[in-house]
Design a protein around this motif. Sequence first.
Motif, PDB file in Angstrom:
ATOM      1  N   UNK A  25      68.520  61.960 107.551  1.00  0.00           N
ATOM      2  CA  UNK A  25      68.094  63.171 108.402  1.00  0.00           C
ATOM      3  C   UNK A  25      69.025  64.077 108.805  1.00  0.00           C
ATOM      4  N   UNK A  26      68.837  65.267 108.601  1.00  0.00           N
ATOM      5  CA  UNK A  26      69.901  66.161 108.690  1.00  0.00           C
ATOM      6  C   UNK A  26      69.527  67.572 109.201  1.00  0.00           C
ATOM      7  N   UNK A  27      69.800  68.108 110.447  1.00  0.00           N
ATOM      8  CA  UNK A  27      69.582  69.503 111.028  1.00  0.00           C
ATOM      9  C   UNK A  27      70.763  70.159 110.343  1.00  0.00           C
ATOM     10  N   UNK A  28      70.227  71.165 109.525  1.00  0.00           N
ATOM     11  CA  UNK A  28      71.428  71.858 108.810  1.00  0.00           C
ATOM     12  C   UNK A  28      71.626  73.108 109.387  1.00  0.00           C
ATOM     13  N   UNK A  29      70.906  73.798 110.435  1.00  0.00           N
ATOM     14  CA  UNK A  29      71.391  74.829 110.858  1.00  0.00           C
ATOM     15  C   UNK A  29      71.389  75.953 110.226  1.00  0.00           C
ATOM     16  N   UNK A  30      70.479  76.121 109.237  1.00  0.00           N
ATOM     17  CA  UNK A  30      70.289  77.151 108.009  1.00  0.00           C
ATOM     18  C   UNK A  30      71.676  77.405 107.476  1.00  0.00           C
ATOM     19  N   UNK A  31      72.257  76.006 107.038  1.00  0.00           N
ATOM     20  CA  UNK A  31      73.735  76.059 106.500  1.00  0.00           C
ATOM     21  C   UNK A  31      74.943  76.856 106.967  1.00  0.00           C
ATOM     22  N   UNK A  32      74.613  77.309 108.277  1.00  0.00           N
ATOM     23  CA  UNK A  32      75.782  77.727 109.049  1.00  0.00           C
ATOM     24  C   UNK A  32      76.526  76.750 109.781  1.00  0.00           C
ATOM     25  N   UNK A  33      77.822  76.512 109.489  1.00  0.00           N
ATOM     26  CA  UNK A  33      78.610  75.408 110.105  1.00  0.00           C
ATOM     27  C   UNK A  33      79.049  75.896 111.314  1.00  0.00           C
ATOM     28  N   UNK A  34      79.890  74.782 112.051  1.00  0.00           N
ATOM     29  CA  UNK A  34      80.549  75.251 113.132  1.00  0.00           C
ATOM     30  C   UNK A  34      81.662  76.063 113.005  1.00  0.00           C
ATOM     31  N   UNK A  35      82.072  76.313 111.826  1.00  0.00           N
ATOM     32  CA  UNK A  35      83.406  77.310 111.743  1.00  0.00           C
ATOM     33  C   UNK A  35      82.715  78.544 111.431  1.00  0.00           C
ATOM     34  N   UNK A  36      81.556  79.038 111.383  1.00  0.00           N
ATOM     35  CA  UNK A  36      80.721  80.335 111.415  1.00  0.00           C
ATOM     36  C   UNK A  36      80.474  80.676 109.993  1.00  0.00           C
ATOM     37  N   UNK A  37      80.729  79.592 109.029  1.00  0.00           N
ATOM     38  CA  UNK A  37      80.823  79.884 107.602  1.00  0.00           C
ATOM     39  C   UNK A  37      79.106  79.505 106.994  1.00  0.00           C
ATOM     40  N   UNK A  38      78.627  80.323 106.359  1.00  0.00           N
ATOM     41  CA  UNK A  38      77.398  80.259 105.587  1.00  0.00           C
ATOM     42  C   UNK A  38      77.720  79.589 104.466  1.00  0.00           C
ATOM     43  N   UNK A  41      76.289  75.245  99.526  1.00  0.00           N
ATOM     44  CA  UNK A  41      77.057  74.225  98.639  1.00  0.00           C
ATOM     45  C   UNK A  41      77.503  73.022  99.268  1.00  0.00           C
ATOM     46  N   UNK A  42      77.961  73.407 100.741  1.00  0.00           N
ATOM     47  CA  UNK A  42      78.543  72.492 101.688  1.00  0.00           C
ATOM     48  C   UNK A  42      77.532  71.390 101.921  1.00  0.00           C
ATOM     49  N   UNK A  43      76.454  71.987 102.355  1.00  0.00           N
ATOM     50  CA  UNK A  43      75.100  70.977 102.687  1.00  0.00           C
ATOM     51  C   UNK A  43      74.715  70.168 101.609  1.00  0.00           C
ATOM     52  N   UNK A 215      75.024  64.677 118.014  1.00  0.00           N
ATOM     53  CA  UNK A 215      75.268  66.404 118.461  1.00  0.00           C
ATOM     54  C   UNK A 215      76.129  66.052 119.747  1.00  0.00           C
ATOM     55  N   UNK A 216      76.971  67.262 119.942  1.00  0.00           N
ATOM     56  CA  UNK A 216      77.487  68.282 118.829  1.00  0.00           C
ATOM     57  C   UNK A 216      78.246  67.469 117.819  1.00  0.00           C
ATOM     58  N   UNK A 217      78.369  68.056 116.374  1.00  0.00           N
ATOM     59  CA  UNK A 217      78.892  67.327 115.632  1.00  0.00           C
ATOM     60  C   UNK A 217      80.415  67.027 115.463  1.00  0.00           C
ATOM     61  N   UNK A 218      81.044  68.012 116.346  1.00  0.00           N
ATOM     62  CA  UNK A 218      82.843  67.775 116.360  1.00  0.00           C
ATOM     63  C   UNK A 218      83.000  66.503 117.267  1.00  0.00           C
ATOM     64  N   UNK A 219      81.998  66.379 118.502  1.00  0.00           N
ATOM     65  CA  UNK A 219      82.510  65.392 119.324  1.00  0.00           C
ATOM     66  C   UNK A 219      81.104  64.916 119.887  1.00  0.00           C
ATOM     67  N   UNK A 242      80.197  61.393 108.987  1.00  0.00           N
ATOM     68  CA  UNK A 242      81.016  62.145 109.869  1.00  0.00           C
ATOM     69  C   UNK A 242      82.282  62.866 108.873  1.00  0.00           C
ATOM     70  N   UNK A 243      82.015  62.464 107.589  1.00  0.00           N
ATOM     71  CA  UNK A 243      82.898  62.990 106.788  1.00  0.00           C
ATOM     72  C   UNK A 243      83.220  64.808 106.718  1.00  0.00           C
ATOM     73  N   UNK A 244      82.190  65.341 106.997  1.00  0.00           N
ATOM     74  CA  UNK A 244      82.327  66.924 107.193  1.00  0.00           C
ATOM     75  C   UNK A 244      81.506  67.210 108.109  1.00  0.00           C
ATOM     76  N   UNK A 245      81.950  67.215 109.365  1.00  0.00           N
ATOM     77  CA  UNK A 245      81.245  67.654 110.657  1.00  0.00           C
ATOM     78  C   UNK A 245      81.050  68.934 110.996  1.00  0.00           C
ATOM     79  N   UNK A 246      81.881  69.980 110.329  1.00  0.00           N
ATOM     80  CA  UNK A 246      81.731  71.437 110.383  1.00  0.00           C
ATOM     81  C   UNK A 246      80.836  71.779 109.600  1.00  0.00           C
TER      82      UNK A 246
END
Length: 260
Positions: A25-38, A41-43, A215-219, A242-246
């Motif tokens: 189960x994964x909420x992908x946030x429309x593939x926009x990461x916490x680093x602001x990158x869409x 491929x990362x998802x 939630x949140x993915x970073x902490x 937790x391999x790729x929290x961003x």
Amino acid sequence: MVASVLGGGAAGAEHADRASLRVLSFNIHHAEGTDGELDVDRIARVIARSGADVAGLQEVDRHYSERSDWADQARELADRLGFHVVFGANIDEDPPAAGEPRVQYGTAILSRYPIVDWSNTHLERSPDQEQRGLLHAELNIRGERVHVYDTHLAASSQPDRAAQARQIAELVDPARPTVLVGDMNALPGDEELAPLRERFTDVWPVAGEGPGATLPSENPDKRIDHIYVGDEVTPTTARVLTDEPEASDHLPVLAQLEVG
């Protein structure tokens, strides 16, 4: 009911044990990461690395807006993974111009195995709340029919979440092989999730270790992303990835299940 199936391969399906199923189960946030990158491929990389046979995704864009480059994210993820996919449009609006695709946003189920039936049921909501849905995919796993459901409950209305949980409990039959995943926007013991706790087994207390926060993915300090199972499914392990929290603002949760 609003849903659409997008075909895809079932690469590697032959290697999986018929009685065993890995569900994400994964909420992908429309593939926009916490680093602001869409980054679709990362998802896809997070899902592939998990080894999941089935992934229930929330916050998926399909020709939605510039925020996701007007992409069909469900289709793109299916292509990258070689999976079958079903998409449930909970927001479904007219295209910005004639001849262009409809503007859609909702949930998706990706499956290594064939999807033989599907539906998307819109859930109850207050007039000022976003439309939510319950996406259903019936899978054929070497002759075994397994029912996977994916949802994303209301974010800002506890009464709506309670009504939606009751509706899901009425719609889903726990007596057949059933898995329910989703971003419930509620903690495990919250009152609004009582109908789900009463009808299904929350896999984390049975098979997970630690708090299971997503939630949140970073902490992370909140467990709001859940996997439930019916009577014919037994959880054996569960873990938060937790391999790729961003990659998203949520962490994915993965469960190993035995069916039958």
